[in-house]
Enzyme design. Structure first.
Site, PDB file in Angstrom:
ATOM      1  N   CYS A  98      58.118  72.845  25.724  1.00 34.19           N
ATOM      2  CA  CYS A  98      57.479  73.723  26.701  1.00 34.19           C
ATOM      3  C   CYS A  98      58.365  73.763  27.947  1.00 34.19           C
ATOM      4  O   CYS A  98      58.629  72.724  28.555  1.00 34.19           O
ATOM      5  CB  CYS A  98      56.097  73.203  27.069  1.00 34.19           C
ATOM      6  SG  CYS A  98      55.414  74.088  28.473  1.00 34.19           S
TER       7      CYS A  98
ATOM      8  N   CYS B 104      49.219  69.832  29.470  1.00 35.24           N
ATOM      9  CA  CYS B 104      49.336  69.222  28.140  1.00 35.24           C
ATOM     10  C   CYS B 104      50.226  67.987  28.217  1.00 35.24           C
ATOM     11  O   CYS B 104      51.443  68.107  28.167  1.00 35.24           O
ATOM     12  CB  CYS B 104      49.989  70.187  27.165  1.00 35.24           C
ATOM     13  SG  CYS B 104      49.165  71.742  27.069  1.00 35.24           S
TER      14      CYS B 104
ATOM     15  N   TYR C  35      21.099  70.571  28.337  1.00 33.20           N
ATOM     16  CA  TYR C  35      22.409  71.023  28.802  1.00 33.20           C
ATOM     17  C   TYR C  35      22.911  72.089  27.817  1.00 33.20           C
ATOM     18  O   TYR C  35      24.011  71.993  27.280  1.00 33.20           O
ATOM     19  CB  TYR C  35      23.404  69.866  28.888  1.00 33.20           C
ATOM     20  CG  TYR C  35      22.915  68.666  29.661  1.00 33.20           C
ATOM     21  CD1 TYR C  35      23.143  68.559  31.032  1.00 33.20           C
ATOM     22  CD2 TYR C  35      22.224  67.625  29.021  1.00 33.20           C
ATOM     23  CE1 TYR C  35      22.702  67.441  31.745  1.00 33.20           C
ATOM     24  CE2 TYR C  35      21.780  66.514  29.734  1.00 33.20           C
ATOM     25  CZ  TYR C  35      22.025  66.426  31.089  1.00 33.20           C
ATOM     26  OH  TYR C  35      21.591  65.325  31.777  1.00 33.20           O
TER      27      TYR C  35
ATOM     28  N   CYS D 111      32.035  65.449  25.943  1.00 32.31           N
ATOM     29  CA  CYS D 111      33.444  65.828  26.172  1.00 32.31           C
ATOM     30  C   CYS D 111      34.149  64.765  27.010  1.00 32.31           C
ATOM     31  O   CYS D 111      35.266  64.973  27.462  1.00 32.31           O
ATOM     32  CB  CYS D 111      33.534  67.205  26.828  1.00 32.31           C
ATOM     33  SG  CYS D 111      32.638  67.301  28.368  1.00 32.31           S
TER      34      CYS D 111
HETATM   35  N1  SAH Z   1      25.981  73.051  24.794  1.00 31.79           N
HETATM   36  C1  SAH Z   1      26.637  74.150  25.463  1.00 31.79           C
HETATM   37  C2  SAH Z   1      27.074  73.840  26.901  1.00 31.79           C
HETATM   38  C3  SAH Z   1      27.716  72.513  27.155  1.00 31.79           C
HETATM   39  S1  SAH Z   1      28.556  72.384  28.713  1.00 31.79           S
HETATM   40  C4  SAH Z   1      27.791  74.656  24.631  1.00 31.79           C
HETATM   41  O1  SAH Z   1      28.263  73.991  23.718  1.00 31.79           O
HETATM   42  O2  SAH Z   1      28.253  75.780  24.882  1.00 31.79           O
HETATM   43  C5  SAH Z   1      27.375  71.567  29.715  1.00 31.79           C
HETATM   44  C6  SAH Z   1      26.290  72.473  30.288  1.00 31.79           C
HETATM   45  O3  SAH Z   1      25.437  71.654  31.116  1.00 31.79           O
HETATM   46  C7  SAH Z   1      26.794  73.619  31.186  1.00 31.79           C
HETATM   47  O4  SAH Z   1      26.271  74.830  30.705  1.00 31.79           O
HETATM   48  C8  SAH Z   1      26.215  73.267  32.581  1.00 31.79           C
HETATM   49  O5  SAH Z   1      25.838  74.417  33.315  1.00 31.79           O
HETATM   50  C9  SAH Z   1      24.987  72.445  32.215  1.00 31.79           C
HETATM   51  N2  SAH Z   1      24.504  71.508  33.252  1.00 31.79           N
HETATM   52  C10 SAH Z   1      25.228  70.821  34.170  1.00 31.79           C
HETATM   53  N3  SAH Z   1      24.426  70.015  34.894  1.00 31.79           N
HETATM   54  C11 SAH Z   1      23.174  70.186  34.440  1.00 31.79           C
HETATM   55  C12 SAH Z   1      21.904  69.625  34.791  1.00 31.79           C
HETATM   56  N4  SAH Z   1      21.794  68.732  35.766  1.00 31.79           N
HETATM   57  N5  SAH Z   1      20.819  70.024  34.107  1.00 31.79           N
HETATM   58  C13 SAH Z   1      20.917  70.936  33.099  1.00 31.79           C
HETATM   59  N6  SAH Z   1      22.093  71.516  32.725  1.00 31.79           N
HETATM   60  C14 SAH Z   1      23.202  71.148  33.389  1.00 31.79           C
END
Ligand code: SAH
Length: 400
Positions: free
Chosen positions: A14, A23, A250, A346
Site C-alpha cells: 500500500c 490497516c 442495540y 466488535c
Molecule cells: N445490530 C445492528 C447495530 C449494531 S451497532 C447491526 O448489526 O447493524 C450498535 C448500535 O447500538 C448502533 O445502532 C447504536 O446507535 C446503538 N446504541 C448505542 N448506544 C446505545 C444505547 N445506550 N442504547 C441503545 N442503543 C444504543
C-alpha cells in the site's frame, strides 16, 4: 533474488501504509492475521471457554461498502482527496485503497476531477472559507445500488444540476445522489440535513435474503458479506418456530432481529438512534415481518422499565457499540433471566468485561450464565479489529 526479497520486506504493497494507519496488517499474510486474531480472542476470552477458529473471508480485499473522503484544495487549484491521518487533522492522499470498494474509489476520484473543472471552492478547516467538504459513497454489495453523498457547508451548491448530470454521465451505475449540508466544526461527516439531487435518496441492500434500507446517515455494517455470516450464527441459536419473546438490544436498523423473525413469532428491538429506529420500522414493513416492534430508548433504561412492568424475555440478542454494554443493563438482564443470551461484539476487551459480569453468580438467581460458544469473525481484515459471537445460557439448563 536477495534484492526482491529485501524489497518485499521493506516496501508495503500500500503506497500510503506508513502515513494512513488504518490497516496495520496490510502486508501480513491473511492466514497469519486470522491466527493472530484467534490468539487475541483466546488470551482475552479463554477463561470463559474454548474459542473456535476465526471465520475469515475468501478474498479479504475491497470489503468496505462505505467510503468517505475529505477534500482539500491542493497547490495550483487542483482538488485532492484523502483520509485523515489516524488521530490527527493531516490528510493522507488516497486513491486506490486495498480494503475499500473499488468502484466507490473510482467515483470519488472522478468527483475530485469534476470539482476541479467546476471550480468548486473547497472548505478550508483553518480559515472556514469554501464550501465542499466530503464525499461518501455507500454501495449495496448484493443489490449493486450506489448512493453518493456530497457534503457541503452551505445549502448553496453552485451548478448542482450540471454537476449531477456530469457525474451520472461518468458513472451511470450511481442510483442516487444526495447533498448533505453540514456546517458543524467537529469531526462528524454528516448532519441530518439531506437534499436529494437524484434518485430515491437511499439505497437498499440484501442480507440473509431480506432487504434493508440504507439512508445517508444510518448504520449498516461496512462488511456485509461477513455481517451475513455473523447474523446467521447469532440466529442459529434460536430454535425454529420459537414461540417465546426475542429481544434485539442495540438493534440499529433492525437487521439481526428481523433476520431472527423468520424463526420466531415475537421480536422486540431497542435502539437509541431515532433515524435507525425509523429505518428498522421501514425494514420490517418492506420485508412483511409480523410480530416485530422497535423502541427508541437507551437499552439499559428500556430494559429496567420492561422488567418493572413484569414483562419477560426468553432469548436476548445484544450487539452494543465498541464501549460495550453497561453494568445497569447487565444487572437488569440477569434479573430478567432469559434462557439464552447471544452477544455479538466488535470489541473483545469490553466483551470480556461484560462476560465477567454475566457469568458472575447472583444471589437468589436461578443459576448464573455460562458461556457455551465463542466464535471470532474477521469483519475488518487487515485492521486490528475483530468481531465475535458468543452464546450464553443458564448453568442449570443445557444449551441446544
Ligand atoms: N445490530 C445492528 C447495530 C449494531 S451497532 C447491526 O448489526 O447493524 C450498535 C448500535 O447500538 C448502533 O445502532 C447504536 O446507535 C446503538 N446504541 C448505542 N448506544 C446505545 C444505547 N445506550 N442504547 C441503545 N442503543 C444504543
Amino acid at each position: 533474488m536477495m534484492d526482491k526479497e529485501k524489497r518485499r520486506k521493506t516496501r508495503s504493497r500500500c503506497p500510503v501504509f506508513s502515513r494512513c494507519g488504518a490497516c496495520k496488517h496490510i502486508d501480513v499474510p491473511y492466514e497469519e492475521q486470522l491466527k493472530k486474531k484467534k490468539d487475541i480472542l483466546t488470551d482475552l476470552l479463554g477463561e470463559f471457554g474454548e474459542v473456535e477458529d476465526m471465520v475469515g473471508m475468501r478474498d479479504p480485499h475491497h470489503y468496505r461498502c462505505k467510503v468517505t473522503r475529505v477534500f482539500v484544495q491542493g497547490k495550483g487549484g487542483k482538488i485532492l482527496t484523502g483520509n485523515y491521518h489516524e488521530g490527527s487533522k493531516d490528510i493522507v492522499p488516497v486513491e486506490n485503497c486495498l480494503i475499500e470498494d473499488s468502484k466507490a474509489d473510482r467515483i470519488i476520484k472522478d468527483i475530485a476531477e469534476l470539482l476541479t473543472s467546476f471550480k468548486m471552492k473547497i472548505y478550508n478547516q483553518r480559515t472556514g472559507y469554501g464550501n465542499f467538504r466530503y464525499a461518501m459513497v455507500r454501495t449495496g454489495k448484493n443489490t449493486g445500488e450506489i448512493m453518493v453523498i456530497l457534503v457541503t457547508r452551505s445549502p448553496v451548491f453552485p451548478s448542482k444540476n450540471n454537476f449531477t448530470k456530469a457525474l451520472l454521465k461518468l458513472h451511470p451505475e450511481i442510483t442516487t445522489i444526495v447533498q448533505n449540508v453540514n456546517d458543524r466544526t467537529d469531526s462528524l461527516v454528516l448532519s441530518n440535513k439531506n437534499n436529494v439531487l437524484y434518485g430515491k435518496g437511499f439505497i437498499e441492500d440484501s442480507l440473509c435474503r431480506m432487504k434493508f434500507r440504507i439512508s445517508p446517515g444510518s448504520f449498516y455494517q461496512v462488511n456485509p458479506l461477513m455481517a451475513e455470516r455473523i447474523y446467521k450464527k447469532a440466529v442459529s441459536f434460536i430454535p425454529d418456530g420459537f414461540k417465546g419473546i426475542v429481544m434485539d438490544a442495540y438493534c440499529g436498523t433492525g437487521t439481526i432481529g428481523l433476520v431472527a423473525s423468520k424463526k420466531c413469532e415475537n421480536v422486540i428491538g431497542v435502539e437509541l438512534s431515532g433515524d435507525a429506529v425509523k429505518d428498522a420500522r421501514v425494514n420490517a414493513k418492506i420485508n412483511s415481518v409480523k410480530g416485530y416492534s422497535v423502541f427508541q430508548e437507551d437499552a439499559g433504561e428500556f430494559l429496567e422499565r420492561y422488567y418493572n412492568d413484569g414483562e419477560k424475555v426468553d432469548i436476548l440478542i445484544m450487539d452494543p457499540p465498541r464501549q460495550g454494554s453497561t453494568p445497569e443493563f447487565i444487572d437488569t438482564l440477569k434479573r430478567l433471566s432469559p434462557e439464552k443470551i447471544i452477544y455479538v461484539s466488535c470489541n473483545p476487551i469490553t466483551l470480556k468485561r461484560d462476560l465477567a459480569l454475566l457469568t458472575e453468580p447472583r444471589a437468589g438467581a436461578r443459576g448464573s450464565y455460562k458461556v457455551r460458544s465463542i466464535t471470532g469473525y474477521d469483519m475488518f481484515p487487515f485492521t486490528e479489529n475483530c468481531e465475535a459471537c458468543v452464546l450464553l445460557s443458564k448453568s442449570s439448563v443445557s444449551a441446544d
